[in-house]
Motif scaffolding. Structure first.
Motif, PDB file in Angstrom:
ATOM      1  N   LEU A  19      31.753  25.210  -8.059  1.00 44.87           N
ATOM      2  CA  LEU A  19      32.656  24.139  -7.671  1.00 44.87           C
ATOM      3  C   LEU A  19      31.884  22.989  -7.033  1.00 44.87           C
ATOM      4  N   THR A  20      30.841  23.320  -6.288  1.00 38.17           N
ATOM      5  CA  THR A  20      30.018  22.285  -5.669  1.00 38.17           C
ATOM      6  C   THR A  20      29.364  21.408  -6.734  1.00 38.17           C
ATOM      7  N   MET A  21      28.904  22.032  -7.811  1.00 39.53           N
ATOM      8  CA  MET A  21      28.287  21.282  -8.903  1.00 39.53           C
ATOM      9  C   MET A  21      29.323  20.377  -9.584  1.00 39.53           C
ATOM     10  N   ALA A  22      30.529  20.898  -9.777  1.00 35.92           N
ATOM     11  CA  ALA A  22      31.590  20.111 -10.401  1.00 35.92           C
ATOM     12  C   ALA A  22      31.968  18.919  -9.518  1.00 35.92           C
ATOM     13  N   LEU A  23      32.038  19.154  -8.205  1.00 34.55           N
ATOM     14  CA  LEU A  23      32.396  18.059  -7.309  1.00 34.55           C
ATOM     15  C   LEU A  23      31.315  17.002  -7.226  1.00 34.55           C
ATOM     16  N   SER A  24      30.084  17.372  -7.452  1.00 31.49           N
ATOM     17  CA  SER A  24      29.016  16.384  -7.508  1.00 31.49           C
ATOM     18  C   SER A  24      29.275  15.410  -8.657  1.00 31.49           C
ATOM     19  N   PHE A  25      29.685  15.951  -9.785  1.00 28.53           N
ATOM     20  CA  PHE A  25      30.012  15.129 -10.946  1.00 28.53           C
ATOM     21  C   PHE A  25      31.266  14.292 -10.671  1.00 28.53           C
TER      22      PHE A  25
END
Length: 131
Positions: A19-25
């Protein structure tokens, strides 16, 4: 002589999606959306300064269902980007890097952005902004 390694050619191919990676995007996408929203704000300011006929045009757009959807999306992008910035500021201070802390901050950003956007719109409608 070549040495064989077991490293991936691209780290993005083998990373576990989080989820952290998705929120970075999403943080980057909301930044771009805010640029588009700034054009809408400029249109509103120019129309306000140009007189009643020009203001009537933008009011017709923002009063339509598509205009309200765009404004709702702009509000969410603004709030989400702000909370993402606060999350990054916390990381810049050296906190929140543990796996549980990172997940908590990420979930708080998502839930907070949705909740604050809804609160803003409920307050706006209660104050008479739905005319």
């Amino acid at each position: 002589m070549t040495v064989q390694t077991n490293r991936p050619l691209s780290p993005f191919l083998n990373y576990r999606r989080t989820l952290t990676m998705a929120l970075s995007f999403v943080h980057r996408v909301t930044g771009v959306a805010l640029y588009a929203g700034t054009l809408l704000m400029a249109w509103w300011l120019i129309a306000t300064a140009s007189g009643p006929a020009a203001y009537a045009n933008i009011h017709a757009f923002t009063s339509s269902w598509i205009g309200r959807l765009v404004l709702f999306g702009y509000t969410w992008a603004l709030v989400h980007h702000m909370l993402g910035g606060i999350r990054h500021f916390i990381w810049d201070l050296g906190y929140g890097f543990g796996p549980n802390e990172r997940e908590w901050l990420t979930r708080a950003t998502v839930i907070g952005s949705i909740t604050l956007t809804l609160v803003i719109w409920v307050i706006a409608y209660a104050a008479g902004g739905a005319r």
